[in-house]
Scaffold this active site. Sequence first.
Site, PDB file in Angstrom:
ATOM      1  CG  HIS A  85       7.016   7.465   3.489  1.00  0.00           C
ATOM      2  ND1 HIS A  85       6.987   7.201   2.139  1.00  0.00           N
ATOM      3  CD2 HIS A  85       5.861   6.965   3.991  1.00  0.00           C
ATOM      4  CE1 HIS A  85       5.858   6.577   1.834  1.00  0.00           C
ATOM      5  NE2 HIS A  85       5.159   6.408   2.947  1.00  0.00           N
ATOM      6  N   GLY A  98       0.797  -1.227   0.000  1.00  0.00           N
ATOM      7  CA  GLY A  98       0.000   0.000   0.000  1.00  0.00           C
ATOM      8  C   GLY A  98       0.825   1.272   0.000  1.00  0.00           C
TER       9      GLY A  98
HETATM   10  P1  5GP Z   1       2.268   5.316   2.449  1.00  0.00           P
HETATM   11  O1  5GP Z   1       0.868   4.804   2.258  1.00  0.00           O
HETATM   12  O2  5GP Z   1       2.949   5.594   1.118  1.00  0.00           O
HETATM   13  O3  5GP Z   1       3.091   4.493   3.366  1.00  0.00           O
HETATM   14  O4  5GP Z   1       2.094   6.695   3.210  1.00  0.00           O
HETATM   15  C1  5GP Z   1       2.027   7.941   2.604  1.00  0.00           C
HETATM   16  C2  5GP Z   1       1.584   8.900   3.686  1.00  0.00           C
HETATM   17  O5  5GP Z   1       1.827  10.211   3.229  1.00  0.00           O
HETATM   18  C3  5GP Z   1       0.084   8.822   4.014  1.00  0.00           C
HETATM   19  O6  5GP Z   1      -0.070   8.537   5.397  1.00  0.00           O
HETATM   20  C4  5GP Z   1      -0.454  10.202   3.637  1.00  0.00           C
HETATM   21  O7  5GP Z   1      -1.430  10.664   4.549  1.00  0.00           O
HETATM   22  C5  5GP Z   1       0.804  11.057   3.674  1.00  0.00           C
HETATM   23  N1  5GP Z   1       0.779  12.176   2.739  1.00  0.00           N
HETATM   24  C6  5GP Z   1       0.484  12.129   1.411  1.00  0.00           C
HETATM   25  N2  5GP Z   1       0.617  13.349   0.859  1.00  0.00           N
HETATM   26  C7  5GP Z   1       0.990  14.187   1.858  1.00  0.00           C
HETATM   27  C8  5GP Z   1       1.295  15.590   1.897  1.00  0.00           C
HETATM   28  O8  5GP Z   1       1.238  16.311   0.896  1.00  0.00           O
HETATM   29  N3  5GP Z   1       1.659  16.103   3.110  1.00  0.00           N
HETATM   30  C9  5GP Z   1       1.733  15.329   4.233  1.00  0.00           C
HETATM   31  N4  5GP Z   1       2.091  15.942   5.368  1.00  0.00           N
HETATM   32  N5  5GP Z   1       1.476  14.008   4.226  1.00  0.00           N
HETATM   33  C10 5GP Z   1       1.103  13.445   3.051  1.00  0.00           C
END
Ligand code: 5GP
Length: 115
Positions: free
Chosen positions: A98, A91
């Site tokens: 990150h 996901g």
């Molecule tokens: P992943 O699902 O890729 O592990 O997590 C991506 C995370 O990035 C998600 O929890 C989402 O809420 C966060 N996210 C996506 N775009 C942005 C943004 O523009 N700013 C911030 N602060 N968080 C973001």
Amino acid sequence: MDCIFCKIANGEIPSTKVYEDETVVAFNDLNPQAPVHILIIPKQHIPSAAQINETNSAVVAHIFEVAARLAKEMKLDNGFRIVNNCGDDAGQTVHHLHFHLLGGSPLGLTFGSAE
Ligand code: 5GP
Ligand code: ZN
């Protein structure tokens, strides 16, 4: 490069930064899944955990040091979780490495698992 987290790292896209140094940035997740939900990223663009190798892995150790420091600052004395989603099956939605730092209440066991 059109990467949201590169833009957050260089200030092109605003975020609530809670920590920054030469190699990493930490900022609040836009859509928090826990009372404390911080994302910690390398400033260097590494697409995912699958691209960590001997030339770039030092920043991962540094991210874990920063996570421990932030957990202390945020008073997550009762525990916290560090999550990395790598690739589509996990996901991963943002393709810049990150680590999620989550805490502040009991977390359950579902974060990051397939629905
Ligand atoms: P992943 O699902 O890729 O592990 O997590 C991506 C995370 O990035 C998600 O929890 C989402 O809420 C966060 N996210 C996506 N775009 C942005 C943004 O523009 N700013 C911030 N602060 N968080 C973001
Ligand atoms: Zn990037």
